[in-house]
Write a protein that holds these residues in place. Structure first.
Motif, PDB file in Angstrom:
ATOM      1  N   ASN A  35      84.870 -27.722  60.580  1.00  0.00           N
ATOM      2  CA  ASN A  35      84.050 -28.924  60.741  1.00  0.00           C
ATOM      3  C   ASN A  35      84.098 -29.425  62.179  1.00  0.00           C
ATOM      4  O   ASN A  35      83.082 -29.828  62.738  1.00  0.00           O
ATOM      5  CB  ASN A  35      84.511 -30.025  59.795  1.00  0.00           C
ATOM      6  N   ALA A  39      81.048 -29.634  64.867  1.00  0.00           N
ATOM      7  CA  ALA A  39      80.675 -30.911  65.493  1.00  0.00           C
ATOM      8  C   ALA A  39      80.683 -30.806  67.015  1.00  0.00           C
ATOM      9  O   ALA A  39      80.487 -31.797  67.715  1.00  0.00           O
ATOM     10  CB  ALA A  39      81.629 -32.017  65.039  1.00  0.00           C
ATOM     11  N   GLY A  64      81.044 -36.701  65.971  1.00  0.00           N
ATOM     12  CA  GLY A  64      81.326 -37.807  65.059  1.00  0.00           C
ATOM     13  C   GLY A  64      80.334 -37.917  63.902  1.00  0.00           C
ATOM     14  O   GLY A  64      79.363 -37.160  63.811  1.00  0.00           O
ATOM     15  N   ALA A  78      76.893 -32.414  49.883  1.00  0.00           N
ATOM     16  CA  ALA A  78      76.246 -33.236  50.904  1.00  0.00           C
ATOM     17  C   ALA A  78      76.611 -32.656  52.260  1.00  0.00           C
ATOM     18  O   ALA A  78      77.777 -32.476  52.564  1.00  0.00           O
ATOM     19  CB  ALA A  78      76.721 -34.685  50.803  1.00  0.00           C
ATOM     20  N   THR A  79      75.591 -32.321  53.032  1.00  0.00           N
ATOM     21  CA  THR A  79      75.834 -31.678  54.327  1.00  0.00           C
ATOM     22  C   THR A  79      74.766 -32.077  55.322  1.00  0.00           C
ATOM     23  O   THR A  79      73.654 -32.453  54.938  1.00  0.00           O
ATOM     24  CB  THR A  79      75.833 -30.141  54.173  1.00  0.00           C
ATOM     25  N   SER A  80      75.124 -32.021  56.592  1.00  0.00           N
ATOM     26  CA  SER A  80      74.134 -32.286  57.639  1.00  0.00           C
ATOM     27  C   SER A  80      73.655 -30.970  58.254  1.00  0.00           C
ATOM     28  O   SER A  80      72.888 -30.973  59.198  1.00  0.00           O
ATOM     29  CB  SER A  80      74.775 -33.145  58.730  1.00  0.00           C
ATOM     30  N   LYS A  81      74.139 -29.818  57.681  1.00  0.00           N
ATOM     31  CA  LYS A  81      73.943 -28.564  58.408  1.00  0.00           C
ATOM     32  C   LYS A  81      72.741 -27.729  57.971  1.00  0.00           C
ATOM     33  O   LYS A  81      72.223 -26.956  58.750  1.00  0.00           O
ATOM     34  CB  LYS A  81      75.227 -27.740  58.339  1.00  0.00           C
ATOM     35  N   GLY A  95      80.144 -24.189  58.559  1.00  0.00           N
ATOM     36  CA  GLY A  95      79.996 -24.785  57.234  1.00  0.00           C
ATOM     37  C   GLY A  95      78.532 -24.879  56.854  1.00  0.00           C
ATOM     38  O   GLY A  95      77.652 -24.784  57.702  1.00  0.00           O
ATOM     39  N   ARG A  97      78.008 -25.474  52.955  1.00  0.00           N
ATOM     40  CA  ARG A  97      78.023 -25.689  51.514  1.00  0.00           C
ATOM     41  C   ARG A  97      78.216 -27.158  51.123  1.00  0.00           C
ATOM     42  O   ARG A  97      77.992 -27.516  49.965  1.00  0.00           O
ATOM     43  CB  ARG A  97      79.141 -24.861  50.883  1.00  0.00           C
ATOM     44  N   GLU A  99      80.856 -28.804  50.608  1.00  0.00           N
ATOM     45  CA  GLU A  99      81.816 -28.924  49.515  1.00  0.00           C
ATOM     46  C   GLU A  99      83.253 -29.130  49.966  1.00  0.00           C
ATOM     47  O   GLU A  99      84.099 -29.479  49.151  1.00  0.00           O
ATOM     48  CB  GLU A  99      81.777 -27.644  48.659  1.00  0.00           C
ATOM     49  N   LEU A 101      84.994 -31.219  52.242  1.00  0.00           N
ATOM     50  CA  LEU A 101      85.659 -32.521  52.266  1.00  0.00           C
ATOM     51  C   LEU A 101      85.798 -33.098  50.859  1.00  0.00           C
ATOM     52  O   LEU A 101      86.843 -33.644  50.500  1.00  0.00           O
ATOM     53  CB  LEU A 101      84.914 -33.496  53.181  1.00  0.00           C
ATOM     54  N   SER A 102      84.757 -32.979  50.033  1.00  0.00           N
ATOM     55  CA  SER A 102      84.849 -33.536  48.679  1.00  0.00           C
ATOM     56  C   SER A 102      85.911 -32.798  47.867  1.00  0.00           C
ATOM     57  O   SER A 102      86.647 -33.407  47.083  1.00  0.00           O
ATOM     58  CB  SER A 102      83.497 -33.482  47.974  1.00  0.00           C
ATOM     59  N   THR A 145      86.203 -37.418  65.594  1.00  0.00           N
ATOM     60  CA  THR A 145      86.574 -37.585  64.192  1.00  0.00           C
ATOM     61  C   THR A 145      88.042 -37.244  63.957  1.00  0.00           C
ATOM     62  O   THR A 145      88.565 -36.320  64.568  1.00  0.00           O
ATOM     63  CB  THR A 145      85.713 -36.642  63.314  1.00  0.00           C
TER      64      THR A 145
END
Ligand code: ADP
Ligand code: MG
Length: 612
Positions: A35, A39, A64, A78-81, A95, A97, A99, A101-102, A145
């Motif tokens: 991650n 970033a 961040g 949930a992803t920004s990628k 990354g 997927r 998945e 962090l959750s 982060t």
């Protein structure tokens, strides 16, 4: 009575997902570091306590997370990628997927603090065993982060029980950090364990600093016994280091392969590299390598494994062949270590001057086999007058031994006539070693080992030129085949006969072996053909026949080459040295031992405590 179906609560869903992604602290660190790299971080600081079970904290200076996105970051899927399936087909981030962090948050106490450049302060969200805390609150944080993961598996005692000792868990975690450090030379990485610095890797922008990092991660011995490789063919680009064949390992522990910056274990790639070493390494030994393959993200499917450890290449044959060729060309450089001695890893006394050679750029050159003789691997240097070698012997030409094969070794190199890399023979020691003088000092050659290689490479040329002597069997061997085996035989029969193996169908389910390569006289022909067909069915191609032939060749080369204790004239010795320079792979004998070593004048001076 069968129980009714119901939907699982989200926390449980996440815990199940965690079962795939989060095995131990090492898997947590992998996801967090990925991650940070996604970033765009240029510096990552890692703090670990009690092997990572008590605490893993990763702080980066990347882009961040927006304050409002913090709850989403720890939500599943949930992803920004990526946005749509087209993106999934050309993933360029580590990354995608959504998945990690959750999943991690479902099995630990997680805190996520972040600040983007548009915010004046940082924000934090807390998750406890999958339960998200109150709205994100403000928290002091520089740009970037920090993720803190505490008490891994505190809510999953069954999983926690599987964790090993702090030492073992830390060792796994450390291994992951090192692997990722190799994949991004441009990123500074610091690791602390139990408040003590464990790894401090400054940013490594050039070859010299990269070599240093390579040494930190893989050990100095690897660095001393590796050659740099860089090759390009179309969209495929390979860069990295190949361990010398003499630096073989009993394990596959020193094999790093990265595809677009992602560490993967890829069967295809490993097979290609193995095959490149096949001729110079015992079968049960393993090569060491660190290789980075770059290619168009659209050409590789990274969505093949939950922990993203495997990939699929769309053009797998092409990738395989490129890797094989690149590695072969690098390993085949005749004087692989003209300036740096191949020293077996086990030797305690090292005379080597670690130095990398410049990459030999032979991009897009079609090569049938490993028989290229790039002159660029020799770097003739100006020789100081007092270092000038004695010239009288150089005119003498001779052949040191009669070969039982007549085809000449290719001589397409134009060696600098006065400065051959292996120099000129001075004497023979105990009928075993040749002592020669070159511009750097003393060269010691293991006559038998060197000759074995030369004979073997000659045999191989015969083989490639289709000069494979074959012998009809007195009594053809018949064997029963399945319909698929039969079809396979019909398709590949011609290729087999080019190698001297003639198998003809007799009926719908029987075939006869009529002819074998002379070299394979005495093998169990039926078994060989059956294995061959099995390979062909499974992989579409088989290297078994040529491997078998190579194996026999190697033994034959060994038997027919100059035995130790044979007196050679100076002219014969020089002829052997010249042949070595012309022959592929000549720095190693067929078993991967070095055939020659260099003792430079500086090293000799050191032995005599002679300061200059
Ligand atoms: P993925 O990496 O597959 O997108 P994750 O669960 O690992 O899924 O992360 C979810 C999202 O959180 C990421 O898409 C990213 O937007 C954000 N994120 C996570 N870690 C960081 C980080 N260190 N820096 C910036 N954004 C991050
Ligand atoms: Mg991720």
């Amino acid at each position: 009575m069968p129980s009714r179906i119901h939907c699982l609560p989200q926390v449980l869903i996440n815990q199940i997902a965690a079962g795939e992604v989060v095995e131990r602290p090492a898997s947590v660190i992998k996801e967090l570091l990925e991650n940070s790299l996604d970033a765009g971080a240029t510096r990552i600081d890692i703090d670990v306590e009690r092997g990572g079970v008590k605490l893993i904290r990763v702080r980066d200076n990347g882009g961040g997370i927006h304050q409002e996105d913090l709850p989403l970051a720890v939500a599943s899927h949930a992803t920004s990628k990526i946005v749509d399936s087209a993106d999934l087909a050309r993933v360029s981030t580590l990354g995608f997927r959504g998945e990690a962090l959750s999943s991690i948050a479902a099995v630990s106490r997680l805190s996520l603090t972040s600040r983007t450049e548009h915010q004046t302060s940082g924000w934090r969200v807390l998750v406890d065993g999958g339960t998200v805390g109150r709205e994100p609150g403000p928290a002091a944080h520089p740009l970037g982060t920090t993720v803190e993961v505490r008490e891994l598996f505190f809510n999953l005692p069954a999983r926690r029980k599987f964790l090993r000792s702090e030492r073992t868990e830390y060792a796994h975690l450390d291994q992951i950090v090192r692997r990722i450090a190799l994949s991004r030379f441009a990123v500074e990485i610091n690791l602390r364990h139990n408040q003590r610095s464990a790894l401090a890797l400054p940013c490594a922008p050039d070859r010299q600093t990269q070599t240093r990092r390579l040494g930190e991660v893989c050990g100095g011995v690897f660095v001393d016994n590796a050659v740099f490789v860089e090759q390009q063919s179309g969209d495929l680009h390979l860069r990295g280091w190949l361990g010398l064949p003499s630096f073989s390992r009993s394990q596959t522990d020193l094999q790093y392969f990265f595809v677009n910056g992602r560490a993967v274990r890829d069967k295809l790639a490993h097979h290609a590299i193995r095959q490149a070493y096949q001729d110079v390494m015992y079968r049960d030994r393993h090569p060491a390598f660190v290789l980075f393959l770059q290619l168009d993200p659209a050409e590789v499917d990274v969505n093949a494994h939950p922990a993203k450890l495997e990939v699929r290449f769309h053009q797998s044959q092409q990738v395989h062949d490129f890797l094989l060729r690149a590695a072969q060309q690098t390993l085949a450089r005749p004087a692989l270590s003209a300036l740096s001695t191949p020293v077996p890893a086990a030797s305690t006394q090292s005379f080597s001057t670690p130095e990398y050679e410049e990459p030999v750029r032979t991009s897009n050159t079609p090569v049938t086999e490993s028989l290229r003789f790039p002159t660029t691997s020799y770097r003739p240097q100006a020789v100081a007058p007092e270092r000038q070698m004695s010239p009288p012997l150089r005119e003498q030409q001779a052949s040191y031994v009669q070969f039982d094969t007549s085809s000449p070794v290719p001589t397409d190199t134009d060696q600098p006539a006065d400065n051959p890399p292996l120099g000129y023979a001075l004497a023979q020691l105990q009928g075993v070693y040749i002592l020669a003088e070159n511009q750097h000092g003393l060269v010691l050659v293991d006559m038998h080992a060197a000759h074995e290689r030369i004979v073997y490479e000659r045999f191989k040329i015969n083989l490639e030129q289709g000069d494979m002597p074959a012998q009809p069997l007195l009594v053809p061997v018949t064997l029963g085949l399945s319909p698929t085996e039969m079809r396979c035989l019909e398709e590949q029969g011609e290729e087999l006969s080019a190698l001297g193996l003639e198998v003809v169908p007799l009926g719908p389910e029987t075939a006869a072996i009529r002819q074998l390569p002379v070299l394979l006289n005495g093998v169990d022909a039926a078994q060989l053909v059956r294995d061959l067909l099995a390979d062909l069915q499974a992989h579409g191609r088989s290297t078994r026949l040529s491997e078998n032939i190579h194996e026999v060749l190697a033994t034959r080369a060994c038997r027919s080459s100059v035995r130790a204790n044979r007196k050679l004239s100076v002219a014969e010795m020089n002829a052997l040295l010249r042949d070595m320079e012309r022959t592929a792979y000549s720095s190693q004998c067929n078993h991967g031992r070095p055939t020659w070593i260099q003792l430079s004048l500086a090293e000799l001076d050191k032995l005599f405590l002679r300061g200059r």
